[in-house]
Scaffold this motif. Structure first.
Motif, PDB file in Angstrom:
ATOM      1  N   ALA A 172       1.227  -1.170  -0.059  1.00  0.00           N
ATOM      2  CA  ALA A 172      -0.228  -0.202  -0.416  1.00  0.00           C
ATOM      3  C   ALA A 172       1.017   1.154  -0.351  1.00  0.00           C
ATOM      4  CB  ALA A 172      -0.514  -0.442   0.969  1.00  0.00           C
ATOM      5  N   ARG A 173       0.043   2.432  -0.523  1.00  0.00           N
ATOM      6  CA  ARG A 173       1.098   3.091  -1.246  1.00  0.00           C
ATOM      7  C   ARG A 173       1.843   4.153   0.529  1.00  0.00           C
ATOM      8  NH1 ARG A 173      -0.144   8.791  -4.312  1.00  0.00           N
ATOM      9  NH2 ARG A 173       1.495   9.840  -3.999  1.00  0.00           N
ATOM     10  N   SER A 174       0.108   3.966   1.500  1.00  0.00           N
ATOM     11  CA  SER A 174       0.241   4.967   2.833  1.00  0.00           C
ATOM     12  C   SER A 174       1.957   3.716   3.245  1.00  0.00           C
ATOM     13  CB  SER A 174      -0.617   4.010   3.559  1.00  0.00           C
ATOM     14  OG  SER A 174      -0.991   2.989   4.039  1.00  0.00           O
ATOM     15  N   LEU A 175       2.480   2.891   3.798  1.00  0.00           N
ATOM     16  CA  LEU A 175       2.958   1.733   4.056  1.00  0.00           C
ATOM     17  C   LEU A 175       4.241   1.774   3.315  1.00  0.00           C
ATOM     18  CD1 LEU A 175       1.194  -1.464   4.750  1.00  0.00           C
ATOM     19  CD2 LEU A 175       1.650   0.643   6.352  1.00  0.00           C
ATOM     20  N   GLN A 176       4.657   2.984   2.283  1.00  0.00           N
ATOM     21  CA  GLN A 176       6.018   2.958   1.706  1.00  0.00           C
ATOM     22  C   GLN A 176       6.568   4.391   2.451  1.00  0.00           C
ATOM     23  OE1 GLN A 176       6.534   1.179  -0.781  1.00  0.00           O
ATOM     24  NE2 GLN A 176       4.583   0.518   0.077  1.00  0.00           N
ATOM     25  N   LYS A 177       6.909   3.793   3.819  1.00  0.00           N
ATOM     26  CA  LYS A 177       7.400   4.899   4.922  1.00  0.00           C
ATOM     27  C   LYS A 177       7.802   3.600   5.405  1.00  0.00           C
ATOM     28  CE  LYS A 177       4.663   8.645   3.705  1.00  0.00           C
ATOM     29  NZ  LYS A 177       3.347   8.668   4.622  1.00  0.00           N
ATOM     30  N   PRO A 178       9.729   4.978   5.927  1.00  0.00           N
ATOM     31  CA  PRO A 178       9.971   3.663   7.071  1.00  0.00           C
ATOM     32  C   PRO A 178       9.693   2.503   8.207  1.00  0.00           C
ATOM     33  CG  PRO A 178      11.207   5.851   7.058  1.00  0.00           C
ATOM     34  CD  PRO A 178       9.844   6.066   6.204  1.00  0.00           C
ATOM     35  N   TRP A 179      10.357   1.834   7.622  1.00  0.00           N
ATOM     36  CA  TRP A 179       9.932   0.215   8.929  1.00  0.00           C
ATOM     37  C   TRP A 179      10.776   0.202   9.710  1.00  0.00           C
ATOM     38  CZ3 TRP A 179       6.050  -3.697   8.536  1.00  0.00           C
ATOM     39  CH2 TRP A 179       4.637  -3.701   7.606  1.00  0.00           C
ATOM     40  N   TYR A 180      10.624   0.496  11.222  1.00  0.00           N
ATOM     41  CA  TYR A 180      11.992   0.253  12.362  1.00  0.00           C
ATOM     42  C   TYR A 180      11.564  -0.965  12.776  1.00  0.00           C
ATOM     43  CZ  TYR A 180      12.723   5.286  11.007  1.00  0.00           C
ATOM     44  OH  TYR A 180      13.235   5.919  10.614  1.00  0.00           O
ATOM     45  N   ALA A 181      12.057  -1.540  12.801  1.00  0.00           N
ATOM     46  CA  ALA A 181      12.242  -3.408  13.460  1.00  0.00           C
ATOM     47  C   ALA A 181      13.400  -3.979  14.278  1.00  0.00           C
ATOM     48  CB  ALA A 181      11.976  -3.998  12.342  1.00  0.00           C
ATOM     49  N   VAL A 182      12.498  -4.515  15.640  1.00  0.00           N
ATOM     50  CA  VAL A 182      13.389  -5.178  16.384  1.00  0.00           C
ATOM     51  C   VAL A 182      13.651  -6.575  15.907  1.00  0.00           C
ATOM     52  CG1 VAL A 182      13.464  -3.608  18.503  1.00  0.00           C
ATOM     53  CG2 VAL A 182      11.608  -5.012  18.121  1.00  0.00           C
ATOM     54  N   LEU A 183      14.174  -7.677  16.583  1.00  0.00           N
ATOM     55  CA  LEU A 183      14.663  -9.069  16.294  1.00  0.00           C
ATOM     56  C   LEU A 183      13.728  -9.533  17.312  1.00  0.00           C
ATOM     57  CD1 LEU A 183      18.567  -9.021  15.010  1.00  0.00           C
ATOM     58  CD2 LEU A 183      16.469  -9.388  13.436  1.00  0.00           C
ATOM     59  N   GLY A 184      13.201 -10.434  16.490  1.00  0.00           N
ATOM     60  CA  GLY A 184      12.612 -12.270  18.101  1.00  0.00           C
ATOM     61  C   GLY A 184      13.174 -12.455  18.293  1.00  0.00           C
ATOM     62  N   ASN A 185      12.759 -13.793  18.750  1.00  0.00           N
ATOM     63  CA  ASN A 185      13.359 -14.678  19.172  1.00  0.00           C
ATOM     64  C   ASN A 185      13.763 -16.160  17.446  1.00  0.00           C
ATOM     65  OD1 ASN A 185      10.753 -15.134  19.985  1.00  0.00           O
ATOM     66  ND2 ASN A 185      10.759 -17.235  19.560  1.00  0.00           N
ATOM     67  N   HIS A 186      12.775 -15.876  16.738  1.00  0.00           N
ATOM     68  CA  HIS A 186      12.704 -16.285  16.030  1.00  0.00           C
ATOM     69  C   HIS A 186      13.344 -15.826  14.536  1.00  0.00           C
ATOM     70  CE1 HIS A 186       9.611 -19.734  16.037  1.00  0.00           C
ATOM     71  NE2 HIS A 186       8.305 -18.837  16.844  1.00  0.00           N
ATOM     72  N   ASP A 187      13.975 -14.808  15.072  1.00  0.00           N
ATOM     73  CA  ASP A 187      14.822 -13.752  13.734  1.00  0.00           C
ATOM     74  C   ASP A 187      15.939 -14.393  14.578  1.00  0.00           C
ATOM     75  OD1 ASP A 187      13.366 -12.698  12.268  1.00  0.00           O
ATOM     76  OD2 ASP A 187      12.827 -11.316  13.894  1.00  0.00           O
ATOM     77  N   TYR A 188      16.419 -14.803  15.097  1.00  0.00           N
ATOM     78  CA  TYR A 188      17.934 -15.434  16.010  1.00  0.00           C
ATOM     79  C   TYR A 188      17.502 -16.558  15.708  1.00  0.00           C
ATOM     80  CZ  TYR A 188      19.311 -11.196  18.875  1.00  0.00           C
ATOM     81  OH  TYR A 188      20.233 -10.551  19.114  1.00  0.00           O
ATOM     82  N   HIS A 189      16.987 -17.756  15.220  1.00  0.00           N
ATOM     83  CA  HIS A 189      17.247 -19.454  14.497  1.00  0.00           C
ATOM     84  C   HIS A 189      18.139 -19.485  13.216  1.00  0.00           C
ATOM     85  CE1 HIS A 189      13.044 -20.718  16.387  1.00  0.00           C
ATOM     86  NE2 HIS A 189      14.253 -20.310  17.523  1.00  0.00           N
ATOM     87  N   GLY A 190      17.426 -17.394  12.683  1.00  0.00           N
ATOM     88  CA  GLY A 190      18.369 -17.705  11.593  1.00  0.00           C
ATOM     89  C   GLY A 190      20.099 -17.053  11.100  1.00  0.00           C
ATOM     90  N   PHE A 239       9.170  15.656  18.787  1.00  0.00           N
ATOM     91  CA  PHE A 239       8.447  15.547  19.909  1.00  0.00           C
ATOM     92  C   PHE A 239       8.933  13.956  20.655  1.00  0.00           C
ATOM     93  CE2 PHE A 239       4.853  16.369  17.861  1.00  0.00           C
ATOM     94  CZ  PHE A 239       3.688  14.683  18.583  1.00  0.00           C
ATOM     95  N   LEU A 240       9.334  12.830  20.170  1.00  0.00           N
ATOM     96  CA  LEU A 240       9.054  11.595  19.620  1.00  0.00           C
ATOM     97  C   LEU A 240      10.023  11.662  19.813  1.00  0.00           C
ATOM     98  CD1 LEU A 240       7.450   8.292  20.584  1.00  0.00           C
ATOM     99  CD2 LEU A 240       7.009   9.087  18.410  1.00  0.00           C
ATOM    100  N   GLN A 241      10.914  10.144  21.111  1.00  0.00           N
ATOM    101  CA  GLN A 241      11.355   9.227  20.591  1.00  0.00           C
ATOM    102  C   GLN A 241      11.602   8.136  21.086  1.00  0.00           C
ATOM    103  OE1 GLN A 241      15.351  11.269  22.377  1.00  0.00           O
ATOM    104  NE2 GLN A 241      16.670   9.192  21.516  1.00  0.00           N
ATOM    105  N   ILE A 242      11.847   7.133  20.015  1.00  0.00           N
ATOM    106  CA  ILE A 242      11.472   5.469  20.657  1.00  0.00           C
ATOM    107  C   ILE A 242      13.102   5.291  20.664  1.00  0.00           C
ATOM    108  CG2 ILE A 242      10.325   4.120  19.600  1.00  0.00           C
ATOM    109  CD1 ILE A 242       8.505   5.551  17.871  1.00  0.00           C
ATOM    110  N   PHE A 243      12.696   3.455  21.367  1.00  0.00           N
ATOM    111  CA  PHE A 243      13.765   3.460  21.863  1.00  0.00           C
ATOM    112  C   PHE A 243      14.087   1.717  21.363  1.00  0.00           C
ATOM    113  CE2 PHE A 243      13.537   7.189  24.384  1.00  0.00           C
ATOM    114  CZ  PHE A 243      15.036   7.993  24.468  1.00  0.00           C
ATOM    115  N   PHE A 244      14.376   1.332  21.042  1.00  0.00           N
ATOM    116  CA  PHE A 244      14.412  -0.371  20.711  1.00  0.00           C
ATOM    117  C   PHE A 244      15.330  -0.885  21.552  1.00  0.00           C
ATOM    118  CE2 PHE A 244      12.581   2.235  17.587  1.00  0.00           C
ATOM    119  CZ  PHE A 244      11.163   1.827  16.395  1.00  0.00           C
ATOM    120  N   VAL A 245      14.720  -1.994  21.978  1.00  0.00           N
ATOM    121  CA  VAL A 245      15.654  -2.743  22.861  1.00  0.00           C
ATOM    122  C   VAL A 245      15.546  -4.261  22.343  1.00  0.00           C
ATOM    123  CG1 VAL A 245      15.258  -4.104  24.819  1.00  0.00           C
ATOM    124  CG2 VAL A 245      15.309  -1.536  24.460  1.00  0.00           C
ATOM    125  N   ASP A 246      16.413  -4.918  21.883  1.00  0.00           N
ATOM    126  CA  ASP A 246      17.181  -6.783  21.787  1.00  0.00           C
ATOM    127  C   ASP A 246      16.729  -7.438  23.212  1.00  0.00           C
ATOM    128  OD1 ASP A 246      18.232  -8.399  20.599  1.00  0.00           O
ATOM    129  OD2 ASP A 246      20.105  -8.437  20.736  1.00  0.00           O
TER     130      ASP A 246
END
Length: 584
Positions: free
Chosen positions: A358-376, A405-412
């Motif tokens: 979707a056009r509205s989703l063509q924005k930056p995606w900020y992701a953290v790793l999950g436990n399944h991501d650590y399997h690979g 005025f927002l700061q998001i902190f992503f934690v592994d």
């Protein structure tokens, strides 16, 4: 192979070298990651594949969103420029590097001594092409990095051995000994970047504390003209064809890639643990200037469209368009069942690029790793090569995103779980995490420092694992003990997680934190819950697919939960009272 370079750049964390002129480069991000290309030995009027290299530089520059270009010298062959009006300047530079992504500052030292050396230093050239920045010795300060350009040609003794037969213009260099003594000072340097040899190359010392990088393939190459000499350094990569190099820097990591004339990546080098003041990567996110920030949060999604992932994605697109979102947050478990096998794994496109169209989703995606991501191959999701495949993708182990005025902190959060190390430890790829205790200690310390020093009006923390939940996995005891006290001490109002495949809202558990679970991106766990937990504090629970939206002003946060069809299931607001000192 010893380097006998005509040009070099030195990269190291911020230091003061007041004796060199300093140029401050203000990137579009202002803080956080810096990306640039490096090319050398190029100026041949487009010949010897110079035009082809330039074309690929434009493509890679666009994918990386580069801030500037570094030239390692020998800018105009064979004898530099005759003067500021020499048409070869435009023929070899302006008319060659025409891609939109390359219309950024070009920083280059003056290394073309066989022509009129003063011509390349003249401000007249910048009037002809505003990108051109050339000095003998200078520093470019670009936020988290200083790049020191040093005039190395006068160091080479043979250029002075027979002055009658040489065509060098040594104006402002003589007396040579006095000129060189001003340059020879010791500094802790992470990388030495040069040209001169018409090749691409990476050599390091045995300790891996110093890296020598050659990017001299901008046009004519020297095929097979190399010295096979054993020395105390280690040769990691050598390519005797045309090409160039990219450098992507965060606060604590450098990624270097070499490309050939067709833009194909040939070699990837990563330097970690660069000496910096913080390990949390910092990213600056642009927002609209209307006083409102909107984003979506989704987790546990990557199943190639199956288990209603595609349906959730469509509804995200519709809600994203209505809200005018600025970005998307992924709470982890991005690719099932075992993460990615590598940066070329087709699952990346099958589960991400081709799903969230979707056009509205063509924005930056900020992701953290999950436990399944650590399997690979967990490092694959962290690689800048994925951003070249889809420029929306941003994934680091732990980092912060500042958006007005927002700061998001992503934690592994995955390395916090004891059972992942006690049961089937070989199932997880812990590269970059061990020794575990050191990793977690540094992470918690840096997070606490970053939270305390942040002046953002809103501070939100995101992790994969829940702190409090009635879902299948329940609470995460390790986070209750180690992470929650830091959130309490820093008065964090909202914690967002995935892991449990549901949508959930818990609050008033004795502390003023809203616990939000958004793990319904695809497969859900129906009716697998802990009924006896948080009976009086559970505000909402839904064991189906869906996602979350967050709308923020400086004084209020509105959070809404949606099902797979985009229907609003639950919403709540958090008001922010009072004004903290220096809050922005």
């Amino acid at each position: 192979m010893p380097i006998n370079a005509r040009s070099q750049s030195l990269l190291y964390p911020e230091q003061n070298m007041a004796e060199f002129p300093r140029i401050e480069h203000y990137s579009k991000r202002n803080v956080g990651p810096v990306a640039f290309l490096v090319v050398g030995d190029w100026g041949r009027g487009g010949n010897f594949n110079q035009s082809r290299v330039a074309s690929q530089m434009g493509d890679i520059g666009k994918k990386l969103g580069i801030d500037f270009v570094v030239s390692t010298g020998d800018n105009f062959y064979d004898d530099g420029l005759k003067g500021v009006n020499d048409p070869f300047f435009q023929k070899s530079f302006t008319s060659i590097y025409t891609a939109k992504s390359l219309q950024k500052p070009w920083y280059t030292g003056n290394h073309d001594y066989q022509g009129n050396t003063e011509a390349q230093l003249s401000p007249v050239l910048r009037k002809l092409d505003s990108r051109w920045r050339c000095k003998r010795n200078f520093i470019v300060g670009a936020g988290i990095v200083d790049i020191v350009f040093i005039d190395t040609t006068p160091f080479v003794g043979k250029y002075f051995d027979n002055p009658k037969n040489q065509k060098f213009d040594w104006k402002h260099v003589l007396p040579r000994d006095k000129y060189l003594s001003a340059l020879q000072k010791a500094h802790k340097v992470d990388m030495y970047i040069n040209g001169h040899d018409h090749c691409l190359e990476h050599i390091s010392n045995k300790k891996g504390t110093m890296h020598f990088l050659t990017s001299g393939g901008g046009s004519k190459a020297w095929k097979n003209d190399i010295h096979y000499v054993k020395n105390n350094d280690t040769t990691h990569f050598y390519y005797d064809g045309q090409g160039f190099m990219s450098v992507s820097l965060t606060n604590w990591r450098a990624n270097v890639l070499f490309y050939d004339v067709s833009g194909k990546p040939l070699y990837h080098m990563r330097i970690s643990n660069v000496t910096v003041t913080a390990r949390l990567v910092q990213i600056q996110q642009r927002i609209k200037l209307n006083g409102v920030i909107n984003f979506l949060a989704v987790g546990d999604w990557g199943r190639k469209g199956a288990f209603n992932q595609s349906a959730v994605a469509r509804s995200m697109g519709e809600i994203g368009a209505k809200l005018g979102i600025d970005f998307v947050v992924s709470t982890g478990d991005n690719f099932y069942t075992d993460g990615l096998t590598g940066v070329r794994d087709p699952a990346f496109a099958q589960s991400f690029t081709k799903i969230y169209t979707a056009r509205s989703l063509q924005k930056p995606w900020y992701a953290v790793l999950g436990n399944h991501d650590y399997h690979g191959n967990s490092k694959a999701q962290l690689s800048p090569l994925l951003r070249m495949r889809d420029r929306r993708w941003n994934c680091y182990r732990s980092y912060t995103v500042r958006a007005g005025f927002l700061q998001i902190f992503f934690v592994d959060t995955t390395p916090f779980k004891d059972k992942y190390f006690a049961k089937r430890p070989n199932k997880f790829n812990w590269t970059g995490v061990l020794p575990r205790n050191t990793y977690l200690s540094n992470l918690l310390k840096d997070l606490d420092t970053a939270l305390k020093t942040s002046k953002a009006a809103w501070k939100i923390v995101v992790g994969h694992h829940p702190i409090r939940s009635i879902g299948k996995q329940g609470d995460t005891e390790e986070l209750l003990q180690k992470l929650l006290p830091i959130l309490e001490a820093n008065k964090i109002p909202i914690y967002i997680n995935g892991h449990n495949h549901c949508l959930e809202h818990i609050n008033n558990t004795g502390i003023p934190i809203e616990f939000v679970t958004s793990g319904g991106g695809s497969r859900a766990w129906s009716n697998i819950i802990h009924h006896d937990r948080y009976k009086n504090n559970l505000k909402f629970y839904y064991d189906g697919q869906g996602f979350v939206s967050v709308r923020l002003t400086k004084r209020q946060a509105n959070v809404a939960f949606y099902d797979v069809s985009g229907k609003t299931l639950h919403s709540f607001e958090v008001k922010k009272f009072g004004t903290e000192e220096n809050e922005v």
